[in-house]
Enzyme design. Structure first.
Site, PDB file in Angstrom:
ATOM      1  N   GLU A   1     -60.377  41.681   1.162  1.00  0.00           N
ATOM      2  CA  GLU A   1     -60.768  42.443   2.423  1.00  0.00           C
ATOM      3  C   GLU A   1     -59.556  43.442   2.666  1.00  0.00           C
ATOM      4  OE1 GLU A   1     -63.482  42.234   5.034  1.00  0.00           O
ATOM      5  OE2 GLU A   1     -62.239  44.238   4.674  1.00  0.00           O
TER       6      GLU A   1
ATOM      7  N   GLY B   1     -82.728  60.351  15.137  1.00  0.00           N
ATOM      8  CA  GLY B   1     -81.913  60.402  16.214  1.00  0.00           C
ATOM      9  C   GLY B   1     -80.837  59.003  16.158  1.00  0.00           C
TER      10      GLY B   1
ATOM     11  N   ASP C   1     -79.867  55.430  16.283  1.00  0.00           N
ATOM     12  CA  ASP C   1     -80.514  54.023  16.304  1.00  0.00           C
ATOM     13  C   ASP C   1     -79.530  52.755  16.034  1.00  0.00           C
ATOM     14  OD1 ASP C   1     -79.936  53.686  13.231  1.00  0.00           O
ATOM     15  OD2 ASP C   1     -81.430  55.179  13.107  1.00  0.00           O
TER      16      ASP C   1
ATOM     17  N   ASP D   1     -78.500  62.498   9.819  1.00  0.00           N
ATOM     18  CA  ASP D   1     -79.567  61.323  10.493  1.00  0.00           C
ATOM     19  C   ASP D   1     -79.862  60.495   9.375  1.00  0.00           C
ATOM     20  OD1 ASP D   1     -80.750  59.933  12.425  1.00  0.00           O
ATOM     21  OD2 ASP D   1     -82.075  61.515  13.040  1.00  0.00           O
ATOM     22  N   ILE D   2     -79.895  59.273   9.542  1.00  0.00           N
ATOM     23  CA  ILE D   2     -80.420  58.161   8.474  1.00  0.00           C
ATOM     24  C   ILE D   2     -81.780  57.699   9.297  1.00  0.00           C
ATOM     25  CG2 ILE D   2     -80.074  56.042   7.100  1.00  0.00           C
ATOM     26  CD1 ILE D   2     -78.289  58.496   6.550  1.00  0.00           C
TER      27      ILE D   2
ATOM     28  N   SER E   1     -67.263  46.412   6.070  1.00  0.00           N
ATOM     29  CA  SER E   1     -65.801  46.352   5.799  1.00  0.00           C
ATOM     30  C   SER E   1     -65.457  47.595   4.954  1.00  0.00           C
ATOM     31  CB  SER E   1     -65.591  45.328   4.873  1.00  0.00           C
ATOM     32  OG  SER E   1     -65.240  44.133   5.600  1.00  0.00           O
TER      33      SER E   1
ATOM     34  N   ASP F   1     -59.448  47.376   2.292  1.00  0.00           N
ATOM     35  CA  ASP F   1     -59.273  48.289   3.513  1.00  0.00           C
ATOM     36  C   ASP F   1     -58.156  49.196   3.181  1.00  0.00           C
ATOM     37  OD1 ASP F   1     -61.170  46.753   4.703  1.00  0.00           O
ATOM     38  OD2 ASP F   1     -59.841  45.636   5.992  1.00  0.00           O
TER      39      ASP F   1
END
Ligand code: NAG
Ligand code: NAG
Ligand code: NAG
Length: 570
Positions: free
Chosen positions: A268, A532, A534, A509-510, A467, A272
């Site tokens: 992690e 839009g 979600d 937009d997905i 992550s 990052d």
């Protein structure tokens, strides 16, 4: 007459002072925890008490005024001292608590029997199969009435943070061959995401940042150690255009450390640090190692640390989260108010939205049939920007595990009421999922989150999770802040009112995806992506201009990420 009434009132208050008022209680033990019976009376507990801030309502009003486009105070971020004036407890609060402590001989470390008696609690010892140590908690905690309104949290009481708050659903998958810096289309094996791929996909500039007063902070919990050797190897492989000596500054709090050894590499932490450094070219990066073994108090330690930094980072990214209900409302509210305070300082607080879809931070097979959705904290705090995950190219889709839903603790903030209302219209009336329609909806946006190539412990491999999305987005924000500072402008700070007021032009937009989880079958009840905003990908994935920085330099007034032309250069 008035005096007489006042005296009557005072005597009523005095009479009531022995009464206990329930501060927080649970009807059952959070999933996974098992009671081993009452905690022995002589066991010692070390309590942490969070006193009430003197003006949270004023701070919230201030944050909204500072962060809402069109406000006369827009982006006039507050100083450390100005924020402290809102956050510190009043003298009445301090005296009320001191009087209670001295009257009852309250010391920070006290026997379970005394804690039970002072707070009408019944402390028990709990185990969890995935936690090495037992924890001592109570299902109910009360305050004597003279402390009501003066104490926000007593810890440990009703907070039950689970193990593994890191938001990566898969462990590191080793790659046989190292992919080189490549576009999303040409990288091998297919679908591998690298900084170059993200730069192409979202139009992120590769031009180095120039401003040394700007910084991006990566937080680390659970003894996740970021390795400078891994970062250097990662840059050699995937950002060959920048010096592989580019590194980060280590900050520590609450006894945090950052051990350097291949065997101590945290997947992690490496993910990052590699994707912030790899995206936010030449922005100073800080890595804050937070010690301690309780996620909730570590989050409080983080905000306390930053409250004391006179020149804070402009953006902070955190790839950890837990199921909101396990943290409990008093603790979650206190932590969330801490992010509110950081927002007023001009820090963009960015969180991964969770890896269990609608079912907590990580879904498990045992909860796939449970249609009571489990929001994730801190993503569900209205004062953070929550980042979900997509996968695939042309078109990008919401990935199955992208954390999204509605808080049970925090109501829908005003900045998102219209967006949430439109989304709720797409949820069928016979929808089988149970969630709080009046809650804060999250995430706010999304970024790729699957098959990210990283180097960890000297090995190259692939990881995925929200992550991966959160540090990438933080890198984008840091680059914008660099340009803002260079132009003598304030940094972006708390993003949400801005994002929700300009989103249609700032994001792709997905509209495809179902967030049933990584483990739960796709047939499990969950939300579907929609046109839009979600509750899987928020407004979608960010758009940068195609030819940064030329276009930015030459056409100051053109819109680019987050439609900055409206507000940035005025
Ligand atoms: C990948 O290829 C498709 C088809 O040629 C193209 O439309 C798309 O823009 C490419 N994507 C990237 C990230 O290069
Ligand atoms: C969820 O998506 C990931 C990535 O595509 C995939 O590996 C995993 O099998 C999917 N899970 C389910 C239950 O379909
Ligand atoms: C951005 O600026 C351009 C040029 O001034 C203008 O035409 C456009 O409408 C602006 N966009 C918005 C959303 O205000």
């Amino acid at each position: 007459m008035a005096l007489c009434k006042l005296l009557t009132l005072l005597s009523i208050i005095a009479m009531a002072s022995a009464a206990m008022v329930v501060h927080e209680s649970r009807t059952s033990v959070p999933a996974g925890f098992v009671s081993q019976g009452a905690a022995p009376a002589n066991d010692m507990l070390t309590l942490r008490v969070a006193l009430t801030s003197n003006n949270v309502a004023g701070l919230e009003e201030q944050l909204m005024s500072l962060s809402t486009p069109g406000s006369s105070e827009f982006r006039q971020w507050l100083s450390m001292e100005e924020v402290k004036a809102f956050v510190q407890p009043s003298s009445e609060t301090v005296s009320a608590f001191s009087a209670f402590a001295s009257a009852n001989g309250l010391e920070p470390t006290l026997p379970v029997s005394q804690a039970n008696q002072l707070f009408a609690a019944q402390f028990e010892v709990f185990t969890h199969p995935d936690m090495p140590d037992t924890i001592t908690r109570t299902l109910s905690v009360s305050l004597p009435s003279e402390l009501v309104g003066h104490v926000d949290v007593i810890h440990p009481t009703t907070e039950f943070t689970g193990p593994n708050t890191r938001l990566a659903p898969t462990s590191f998958i080793s790659l046989d061959r190292r992919a080189v810096a490549a576009s999303c289309n040409s990288s091998l094996p297919s679908g591998v995401v690298t900084p170059t791929c993200l730069q192409e996909l979202y139009g992120i500039p590769t031009t180095p940042a120039t401003e040394k007063t700007n910084s991006l902070l990566v937080t680390a919990y659970e003894d996740e150690f970021a390795q400078t050797a891994d970062l250097s190897e990662f840059l050699k492989l995937l950002r060959p255009d920048i010096p592989s000596t580019t590194t980060f500054t280590l900050l520590t709090t609450a006894g945090g450390i950052n051990t350097q050894n291949p065997e101590d590499a945290g997947t992690e932490a490496d993910l990052d640090i590699e994707y912030t450094t790899g995206i936010a070219t030449d922005v100073p990066i800080e890595f804050l190692a937070v010690g301690g073994n309780n996620f909730a108090t570590s989050l409080l330690d983080t905000t306390t640390f930053l409250d004391g930094v006179a020149t804070p980072p402009s953006v902070m990214t955190t790839s950890y989260g837990d199921t909101e209900t396990d943290i409990g409302s008093s603790m979650a509210t206190k932590i969330c108010n801490g992010y509110m305070a950081l927002g007023t300082r001009g820090i963009s607080v960015v969180f991964a939205s969770g890896d269990g879809g609608v079912r907590g931070n990580h879904d498990t097979l045992s909860i796939c049939d449970d249609n009571t959705f489990m929001p994730v904290f801190p993503a569900a705090c209205p004062f953070v920007t929550a980042v979900g995950s997509t996968q695939g190219f042309g078109p990008e889709k919401a990935i199955n595990f992208t954390g999204g839903g509605f808080s049970n603790f925090f109501p829908t903030p005003s900045y998102q009421t219209a967006a949430v209302a439109s989304f709720l219209k797409t949820v069928p009336s016979n929808f089988a999922g149970t969630f709080n329609k009046a809650g804060r909806g999250y995430p706010d946006l999304a970024v790729q989150g699957w098959n990210f190539e990283i180097v960890a412990g000297g090995e190259t491999g692939l990881v995925g999770g929200t992550s991966a999305s959160s540090p990438t987005f933080a890198g984008i924000i840091a680059l914008i802040n660099d340009r803002l500072i260079a132009a003598g402008k304030p940094v972006l700070g708390f993003l949400n009112p801005f994002i929700y007021s300009t989103a249609s032009t700032a994001f792709t937009d997905i509209t495809i995806g179902h967030n049933s989880g990584f483990v739960c079958p796709a047939s499990s009840v969950a939300f579907d992506a929609a046109v839009g905003w979600d509750a899987l990908t928020g407004f979608g994935t960010p758009i940068f201009p195609n030819s940064w920085p030329l276009r930015w330099r030459n056409e100051f007034t053109r819109k680019y990420l987050l439609n900055l032309n409206v507000t940035f250069l005025e």
